[in-house]
Design an enzyme around this catalytic site. Structure first.
Site, short mmCIF file in Angstrom:
data_model
loop_
_atom_site.label_atom_id
_atom_site.label_comp_id
_atom_site.label_asym_id
_atom_site.label_seq_id
_atom_site.Cartn_x
_atom_site.Cartn_y
_atom_site.Cartn_z
N HIS A 1 2.98 -7.99 -10.30
CA HIS A 1 3.77 -8.62 -9.22
C HIS A 1 4.61 -9.78 -9.76
CE1 HIS A 1 2.03 -6.85 -5.47
NE2 HIS A 1 1.07 -6.55 -6.30
N GLU B 1 0.88 -1.18 0.00
CA GLU B 1 0.00 0.00 0.00
C GLU B 1 0.91 1.23 0.00
OE1 GLU B 1 -2.58 2.62 -0.22
OE2 GLU B 1 -3.28 0.54 -0.28
N SER B 2 0.93 1.93 -1.14
CA SER B 2 1.95 2.97 -1.31
C SER B 2 1.80 4.12 -0.31
CB SER B 2 1.94 3.49 -2.74
OG SER B 2 0.65 3.96 -3.09
N GLU C 1 7.02 -11.26 -8.47
CA GLU C 1 7.44 -12.18 -7.40
C GLU C 1 6.38 -13.25 -7.13
OE1 GLU C 1 6.09 -9.30 -6.94
OE2 GLU C 1 4.83 -9.34 -5.15
N CYS D 1 4.37 -2.63 -8.48
CA CYS D 1 3.05 -2.20 -8.02
C CYS D 1 3.18 -0.98 -7.08
CB CYS D 1 2.30 -3.38 -7.41
SG CYS D 1 0.52 -3.14 -7.46
N ARG E 1 -3.12 5.51 -9.18
CA ARG E 1 -3.34 4.39 -8.25
C ARG E 1 -4.66 3.69 -8.57
NH1 ARG E 1 -3.47 6.15 -2.43
NH2 ARG E 1 -3.23 3.94 -2.05
N ILE F 1 -2.75 -6.74 -9.04
CA ILE F 1 -3.61 -6.65 -7.84
C ILE F 1 -3.81 -5.17 -7.50
CG2 ILE F 1 -3.90 -7.31 -5.42
CD1 ILE F 1 -1.81 -9.57 -5.99
#
Ligand code: GLN
Length: 195
Positions: free
Chosen positions: A176, A50-51, A178, A81, A110, A139
């Site tokens: 993402h 969550e930035s 990862e 992200c 966002r 996501i």
């Protein structure tokens, strides 16, 4: 050349999977929570999460300014992200007090895919990874709405919406990497550092 030591910003979000991906590539990793951790790394992964929370925690932990200084003198960085939002020069639909580093000349919005669908997966053709598409998991992902002249678009969805970009040694993805066993984007980042 010796493999670089890579930090993973570990204040909030998808930290462990990035650490595992880097370890699978044989790279030494450091979880970065304080300025002294940052001093030990050659490059940094900024994970999803969550930035606005990451921005706040960077300030509280007195890490925002030291990280901004490293990025300003060219430290390689890979933002995924929320990490992409943190590295961008402009945030659209951010919180009023939300900060970013301006390490890559892009404007990001966002949750821009979220109006239609919160999360989705797709196979992407990525420039430099021609042997097979990359399976990308999005996501509540940010979109890239403006790309500055020095920025390369490495992958796009739909009618040319960029989702992977690079400027010098700063790499960002809306998705993402990862979350998939495919290590090629992490590898691209590390190879870019050695170049
Ligand atoms: N929506 C989040 C943000 O604005 C990003 C989502 C993610 O990192 N998966 O920070």
């Amino acid at each position: 050349m010796a493999l670089p030591r890579i930090g993973v910003l570990a204040l909030q979000g998808a930290v462990d999977l990035h650490v595992h991906a880097l370890e699978r590539l044989g790279v030494e990793t450091v979880e970065v929570r304080r300025a002294e951790h940052l001093a030990r790394v050659d490059g940094l992964v900024l994970p999803g999460g969550e930035s606005s929370t990451i921005s706040k925690l960077l300030v509280i932990n007195e890490l925002f300014d030291p990280l901004a200084e490293r990025l300003a003198v060219g430290m390689p960085a890979f933002g995924t992200c929320a990490g992409m939002i943190m590295l961008a020069s402009e945030i659209l639909d951010g919180r009023d007090d939300q900060l970013s580093f301006g390490a890559i000349d892009i404007s990001v919005r966002r949750n821009a895919f979220g109006r239609q669908i919160d999360s989705f997966e797709t196979d992407l053709n990525v420039i430099g990874l021609a042997e097979a598409p990359v399976h990308a998991v999005f996501i509540r992902a940010p979109s890239v709405e403006r790309v500055g002249p020095g920025v390369e678009i490495l992958a796009a969805v739909e009618e040319g919406r960029p989702v992977a970009c690079r400027q010098g040694q700063v790499l960002v993805t809306s998705f993402h990497p990862e979350l998939s066993p495919d290590l090629r984007l992490h590898e691209l980042f590390i190879k870019g550092m050695a170049a």
